[in-house]
Design an enzyme around this catalytic site. Structure first.
Site, PDB file in Angstrom:
ATOM      1  N   HIS A  52       0.814  -1.219   0.000  1.00  0.00           N
ATOM      2  CA  HIS A  52       0.000   0.000   0.000  1.00  0.00           C
ATOM      3  C   HIS A  52       0.847   1.269   0.000  1.00  0.00           C
ATOM      4  O   HIS A  52       0.331   2.355  -0.240  1.00  0.00           O
ATOM      5  CB  HIS A  52      -0.956   0.010   1.193  1.00  0.00           C
ATOM      6  CG  HIS A  52      -1.962  -1.097   1.132  1.00  0.00           C
ATOM      7  ND1 HIS A  52      -2.885  -1.207   0.118  1.00  0.00           N
ATOM      8  CD2 HIS A  52      -2.163  -2.157   1.931  1.00  0.00           C
ATOM      9  CE1 HIS A  52      -3.630  -2.293   0.306  1.00  0.00           C
ATOM     10  NE2 HIS A  52      -3.209  -2.887   1.402  1.00  0.00           N
ATOM     11  N   GLU A 156      -4.568 -11.723   8.010  1.00  0.00           N
ATOM     12  CA  GLU A 156      -5.413 -10.524   7.980  1.00  0.00           C
ATOM     13  C   GLU A 156      -6.754 -10.766   7.302  1.00  0.00           C
ATOM     14  O   GLU A 156      -7.425  -9.809   6.902  1.00  0.00           O
ATOM     15  CB  GLU A 156      -4.663  -9.351   7.344  1.00  0.00           C
ATOM     16  CG  GLU A 156      -3.992  -9.622   6.019  1.00  0.00           C
ATOM     17  CD  GLU A 156      -3.241  -8.394   5.490  1.00  0.00           C
ATOM     18  OE1 GLU A 156      -3.325  -7.301   6.057  1.00  0.00           O
ATOM     19  OE2 GLU A 156      -2.576  -8.535   4.453  1.00  0.00           O
ATOM     20  N   ASP A 182      -7.169  -4.968   7.923  1.00  0.00           N
ATOM     21  CA  ASP A 182      -7.828  -5.909   7.017  1.00  0.00           C
ATOM     22  C   ASP A 182      -8.626  -6.958   7.782  1.00  0.00           C
ATOM     23  O   ASP A 182      -9.679  -7.400   7.304  1.00  0.00           O
ATOM     24  CB  ASP A 182      -6.794  -6.584   6.105  1.00  0.00           C
ATOM     25  CG  ASP A 182      -6.573  -5.782   4.834  1.00  0.00           C
ATOM     26  OD1 ASP A 182      -7.576  -5.392   4.209  1.00  0.00           O
ATOM     27  OD2 ASP A 182      -5.421  -5.521   4.472  1.00  0.00           O
TER      28      ASP A 182
HETATM   29  C1  3PY Z   1      -3.491  -4.185   8.055  1.00  0.00           C
HETATM   30  O1  3PY Z   1      -3.689  -3.782   9.201  1.00  0.00           O
HETATM   31  O2  3PY Z   1      -4.348  -4.740   7.356  1.00  0.00           O
HETATM   32  C2  3PY Z   1      -2.192  -4.011   7.459  1.00  0.00           C
HETATM   33  O3  3PY Z   1      -1.961  -4.535   6.388  1.00  0.00           O
HETATM   34  C3  3PY Z   1      -1.202  -3.146   8.141  1.00  0.00           C
HETATM   35  O4  3PY Z   1      -0.507  -2.360   7.229  1.00  0.00           O
HETATM   36 MG    MG Z   2      -3.546  -5.300   5.356  1.00  0.00          MG
END
Ligand code: 3PY
Ligand code: MG
Length: 271
Positions: A52, A156, A182
């Site tokens: 990102h 995530e 996420d």
């Molecule tokens: C998240 O919290 O989803 C991440 O990928 C942290 O950058």
């Molecule tokens: Mg993430």
């Protein structure tokens, strides 16, 4: 003539297991000056974010060197599934890789295959810059690279959480990194992005338990210093804090408000 000792760009998983908390500075900007400034602010390592954040292969080459100047290992977060960039990042001296959206053992295997040498994986040979940074010759690098470079699998998603035990047990995965943002999106089926949501908090315990039973460290990303404090209390051995843009905004806001909060220092208006 060698003018300095090799920089400690390596980052063995064992570094996360000696107690205390390892703080990693999370960087989305590409300037090597930012990398060095954050590393010198006291973070034990940095992450160059190519998922990102804005990191590219060229900025990774510069960022790894800038981090080495500050004696900090540099990790690279890969775009989802881009393990070729992972292998190239290790070739230029990245101390470890973070693979986002790992959801099953097969994903973890594909990651490991690209970034660990045989017999663990199938990484291709070509670490010219990494050998220079570490001060290792070819044979020594080959013998130690799998240990010296960290492969972290991000948990995530709901599916990743369901399969966290098999992911954690995958040979060559050195540790897990929780992405709470996420996780919130996935566990609430897109309803909210709340890292304090009860489902996310429950997931933290589940991932920590999976890491413990596989004998692997579990790291977590913190959106804010307050979240980082909470994660320290929960016993995470590594906390990634950031990103750099948030540090910059907070510092800029603070500087401006300090102008008005500062006590008078007796400067006359002149005349
Ligand atoms: C998240 O919290 O989803 C991440 O990928 C942290 O950058
Ligand atoms: Mg993430």
């Amino acid at each position: 003539m060698r003018t300095s000792e090799p920089r400690p760009a390596a980052f063995p998983a064992a570094a996360l297991e000696f107690g205390g908390t390892h703080f990693n500075g999370w960087l989305s900007l590409t300037s090597p000056l930012v990398v060095e400034a954050v590393a010198r602010a006291g973070f034990a390592s940095v992450t160059l974010d190519a998922q990102h954040g804005f990191a590219t292969f060229d900025s990774i080459v510069e960022g790894v060197a800038a981090a080495a100047l500050a004696d900090a290992p540099a990790l690279v977060r890969l775009p989802a599934g881009d393990y070729a960039l992972g292998a190239r990042s290790l070739d230029v001296g990245a101390a470890g890789l973070i693979a986002p959206m790992i959801e099953a053992a097969a994903d973890a295997r594909a990651f490991v295959d690209a970034v660990k040498f045989p017999p663990v994986g199938r990484r291709s040979w070509g670490p010219s810059r990494a050998m220079t940074l570490l001060g290792l010759d070819r044979d020594d690098y080959l013998a130690s690279a799998n240990e010296l470079t960290l492969a972290l699998a991000m948990i995530e998603t709901e599916r990743g959480l369901a399969n966290v035990d098999e992911i954690a047990r995958t040979e060559g995965v050195d540790g897990l990194l929780i992405g709470p943002n996420d996780l919130s999106v996935s566990l609430t089926r897109g309803a909210t992005i709340d890292v304090g949501h009860p489902k996310v908090v429950e997931a933290l315990g589940q991932v920590l338990a999976a890491g413990r039973s596989a004998g692997k460290p579990v790291a977590v990303f913190a959106n804010s210093p307050a979240m980082a404090s909470d994660y320290v209390r929960r016993g995470f051995p590594m906390i990634a804090l950031g990103p750099d843009l948030a540090f910059l905004s907070a510092g800029a806001e603070r500087a401006l408000s300090d102008v008005f909060d500062a006590p008078a220092i007796g400067v006359s208006a002149g005349g």
